[in-house]
Motif scaffolding. Sequence first.
Motif, PDB file in Angstrom:
ATOM      1  N   PRO A  54       0.885  -1.285  -0.003  1.00  0.00           N
ATOM      2  CA  PRO A  54      -0.016   0.055  -0.088  1.00  0.00           C
ATOM      3  C   PRO A  54       1.022   1.209   0.061  1.00  0.00           C
ATOM      4  N   GLY A  55       0.683   2.410  -1.060  1.00  0.00           N
ATOM      5  CA  GLY A  55       1.548   3.626  -0.988  1.00  0.00           C
ATOM      6  C   GLY A  55       2.484   3.448  -1.869  1.00  0.00           C
ATOM      7  N   ALA A  56       2.795   2.337  -2.562  1.00  0.00           N
ATOM      8  CA  ALA A  56       4.002   2.079  -3.297  1.00  0.00           C
ATOM      9  C   ALA A  56       3.973   3.289  -4.186  1.00  0.00           C
ATOM     10  N   LYS A  57       5.138   3.566  -4.961  1.00  0.00           N
ATOM     11  CA  LYS A  57       5.480   4.448  -5.910  1.00  0.00           C
ATOM     12  C   LYS A  57       4.754   3.999  -7.300  1.00  0.00           C
ATOM     13  N   ASN A  58       4.879   2.970  -7.391  1.00  0.00           N
ATOM     14  CA  ASN A  58       4.364   2.283  -8.681  1.00  0.00           C
ATOM     15  C   ASN A  58       2.856   1.895  -8.299  1.00  0.00           C
ATOM     16  N   PRO A  59       1.917   2.209  -8.923  1.00  0.00           N
ATOM     17  CA  PRO A  59       0.602   1.798  -8.280  1.00  0.00           C
ATOM     18  C   PRO A  59       0.208   0.584  -8.537  1.00  0.00           C
ATOM     19  N   LEU A  60       0.774  -0.152  -9.818  1.00  0.00           N
ATOM     20  CA  LEU A  60       0.527  -1.584  -9.776  1.00  0.00           C
ATOM     21  C   LEU A  60       1.283  -2.504  -8.608  1.00  0.00           C
ATOM     22  N   ASP A  61       2.224  -1.986  -8.160  1.00  0.00           N
ATOM     23  CA  ASP A  61       2.494  -2.744  -6.569  1.00  0.00           C
ATOM     24  C   ASP A  61       1.473  -2.774  -5.489  1.00  0.00           C
ATOM     25  N   ARG A  62       0.627  -2.040  -5.730  1.00  0.00           N
ATOM     26  CA  ARG A  62      -0.663  -2.155  -4.601  1.00  0.00           C
ATOM     27  C   ARG A  62      -1.646  -3.024  -4.990  1.00  0.00           C
ATOM     28  N   THR A  63      -1.629  -3.603  -6.300  1.00  0.00           N
ATOM     29  CA  THR A  63      -2.458  -4.390  -6.846  1.00  0.00           C
ATOM     30  C   THR A  63      -2.400  -5.861  -6.953  1.00  0.00           C
ATOM     31  N   ALA A  64      -3.393  -6.601  -7.439  1.00  0.00           N
ATOM     32  CA  ALA A  64      -2.840  -8.174  -7.579  1.00  0.00           C
ATOM     33  C   ALA A  64      -2.232  -8.422  -9.013  1.00  0.00           C
ATOM     34  N   VAL A  65      -2.106  -7.354  -9.920  1.00  0.00           N
ATOM     35  CA  VAL A  65      -1.567  -7.524 -11.129  1.00  0.00           C
ATOM     36  C   VAL A  65      -0.067  -8.049 -10.630  1.00  0.00           C
ATOM     37  N   HIS A  66       0.533  -8.864 -11.539  1.00  0.00           N
ATOM     38  CA  HIS A  66       1.766  -9.662 -11.321  1.00  0.00           C
ATOM     39  C   HIS A  66       3.050  -8.900 -12.068  1.00  0.00           C
ATOM     40  N   PRO A  67       3.986  -8.664 -11.505  1.00  0.00           N
ATOM     41  CA  PRO A  67       4.904  -7.777 -12.152  1.00  0.00           C
ATOM     42  C   PRO A  67       5.279  -8.153 -13.654  1.00  0.00           C
ATOM     43  N   GLU A  68       5.187  -9.355 -14.175  1.00  0.00           N
ATOM     44  CA  GLU A  68       5.330  -9.976 -15.276  1.00  0.00           C
ATOM     45  C   GLU A  68       4.335  -9.455 -16.342  1.00  0.00           C
ATOM     46  N   SER A  69       3.148  -8.743 -15.694  1.00  0.00           N
ATOM     47  CA  SER A  69       2.063  -8.167 -16.612  1.00  0.00           C
ATOM     48  C   SER A  69       2.341  -6.708 -16.696  1.00  0.00           C
ATOM     49  N   TYR A  70       3.332  -6.139 -15.731  1.00  0.00           N
ATOM     50  CA  TYR A  70       3.201  -4.711 -15.881  1.00  0.00           C
ATOM     51  C   TYR A  70       3.282  -4.041 -17.219  1.00  0.00           C
ATOM     52  N   HIS A  71       4.285  -4.648 -18.132  1.00  0.00           N
ATOM     53  CA  HIS A  71       4.631  -3.851 -19.358  1.00  0.00           C
ATOM     54  C   HIS A  71       3.040  -3.898 -20.307  1.00  0.00           C
ATOM     55  N   ILE A  72       2.193  -5.065 -20.014  1.00  0.00           N
ATOM     56  CA  ILE A  72       0.820  -4.771 -20.814  1.00  0.00           C
ATOM     57  C   ILE A  72      -0.109  -3.445 -20.407  1.00  0.00           C
ATOM     58  N   VAL A  73       0.078  -3.376 -18.992  1.00  0.00           N
ATOM     59  CA  VAL A  73      -0.686  -2.333 -18.490  1.00  0.00           C
ATOM     60  C   VAL A  73       0.027  -0.893 -18.796  1.00  0.00           C
ATOM     61  N   GLU A  74       1.279  -0.768 -18.843  1.00  0.00           N
ATOM     62  CA  GLU A  74       2.269   0.406 -19.225  1.00  0.00           C
ATOM     63  C   GLU A  74       1.936   0.615 -20.637  1.00  0.00           C
ATOM     64  N   GLN A  75       1.601  -0.494 -21.493  1.00  0.00           N
ATOM     65  CA  GLN A  75       1.570  -0.154 -23.048  1.00  0.00           C
ATOM     66  C   GLN A  75       0.167   0.380 -23.132  1.00  0.00           C
ATOM     67  N   MET A  76      -0.956  -0.163 -22.494  1.00  0.00           N
ATOM     68  CA  MET A  76      -2.407   0.220 -22.495  1.00  0.00           C
ATOM     69  C   MET A  76      -2.399   1.842 -22.102  1.00  0.00           C
ATOM     70  N   ALA A  77      -1.591   2.199 -21.077  1.00  0.00           N
ATOM     71  CA  ALA A  77      -1.631   3.484 -20.807  1.00  0.00           C
ATOM     72  C   ALA A  77      -1.070   4.380 -21.568  1.00  0.00           C
ATOM     73  N   LYS A  78       0.090   3.747 -22.188  1.00  0.00           N
ATOM     74  CA  LYS A  78       0.788   4.612 -23.454  1.00  0.00           C
ATOM     75  C   LYS A  78      -0.210   4.898 -24.560  1.00  0.00           C
ATOM     76  N   ASP A  79      -0.777   3.837 -24.918  1.00  0.00           N
ATOM     77  CA  ASP A  79      -1.788   3.939 -26.127  1.00  0.00           C
ATOM     78  C   ASP A  79      -2.934   4.854 -26.004  1.00  0.00           C
ATOM     79  N   LEU A  80      -3.228   4.998 -24.607  1.00  0.00           N
ATOM     80  CA  LEU A  80      -4.382   5.971 -24.325  1.00  0.00           C
ATOM     81  C   LEU A  80      -3.760   7.275 -23.748  1.00  0.00           C
ATOM     82  N   LYS A  81      -2.515   7.495 -23.876  1.00  0.00           N
ATOM     83  CA  LYS A  81      -1.840   8.704 -23.614  1.00  0.00           C
ATOM     84  C   LYS A  81      -2.116   8.943 -22.263  1.00  0.00           C
TER      85      LYS A  81
END
Length: 409
Positions: A241-268
């Motif tokens: 909780p309170g981690a700098k990377n918001p995904l560290d607060r969730t159940a998303v696995h680190p090996e899937s972070y790049h997918i979420v990062e790509q989604m965010a990038k595509d949506l600017k």
Amino acid sequence: RQLLLAAPLGQKRVLAIDPGFRTGCKVVCLDAQGNLLHNENIYPHPPVGKTGEAASKLRKMIEAYQIEAISIGNGTASRETEDFINSQSFDRQIPVFVVSEQGASIYSASKIARDEFPDYDVTVRGAVSIGRRLMDPLAELVKIDPKSIGVGQYQHDVDQTKLKKALDQTVENCVNLVGVNLNTASSHLLTYISGLGPQLAQNIVNYRAENGAFSSRKELMKVPRMGAKAFEQCAGFLRIPGAKNPLDRTAVHPESYHIVEQMAKDLKCTIDELIADKELRRKIRISDYITPTVGLPTLQDILQELDKPGRDPRKAIKVFEFDKNVRTIADLREGMILPGIVGNITNFGAFVDIGIKENGLVHLSQLAERFISDPTEVVSIHQHVMVRVMSVDDARKRIQLSMIGVPQD
């Protein structure tokens, strides 16, 4: 499973009381992480009856430790202690909860408790357990052998190896479902996380003690003996909780972070904005992100988690009150409608605590108007129910209850 997934109060500063008459009430004050700050005895009940002194001690503790909630064990003198607390006026509203003491004495004499509190006696350890059960029942109950929690029937008549395996599996499933706060979890709780054994769990706790709180999941790789395989298995279940990377607060696995990062990038947008804004997430074309290694189910899981990032799947806790006019079995009358808490479930019905020494039985046939073969179809452990008194056998101390025709909230 129902007991382990009971509603948690969360990280609040708690004053916990292990009530008693002759020996007094053992009081402990805990900080929001469940650490012991203070302990002392008060004697509000006969035969000592130092009510005034007990009240002033309580007020001082509540003020000094900025207490946000009070937890009372449900054993001897529980109702009297609850009444005593509720008759006091504090400078602010402080919710009072009564929690189950089942297995607290087993914990307080165990090696885990001795390791946690080597300088305190069993009464202090028991009171700490009562406070921590309110904050996070799962984290506290995993320290007790499931057979000592007093749920179910015939536990000693079945194959003990199979029973242990089934119980351990259930504990592990519950811990992994809820996830664990990497910066507050005990080594005992961490051992139930996939991929972590007792040694690795202890290494995590030692690393935390030496280097302070973890700021990211990546930092886990610095823990001695943490290999890539163990990291892959455990990382998704450990939250910060309170981690700098918001995904560290969730159940998303680190090996899937790049997918979420790509989604965010595509949506600017940033990952924080993606998590906060439902409309943005609606614009995601999930099929665009399917690859040979990432299938549709994984992507659906990720989006589902972004909808409720790191949210606890357990229910919210509710304050509960017994009927004030019922103190002993002698106060019961046929036809009374009373609030109660389901304490245990067996093949033939449910035992309900109605605030007196004896629990009442709602027989299988009295749980619902329709035919049911298993009480768990209707009730669960610690559920708040309304019951009607059908009959009272004072000599044998037996109380028959019914839920048929009684409106449930």
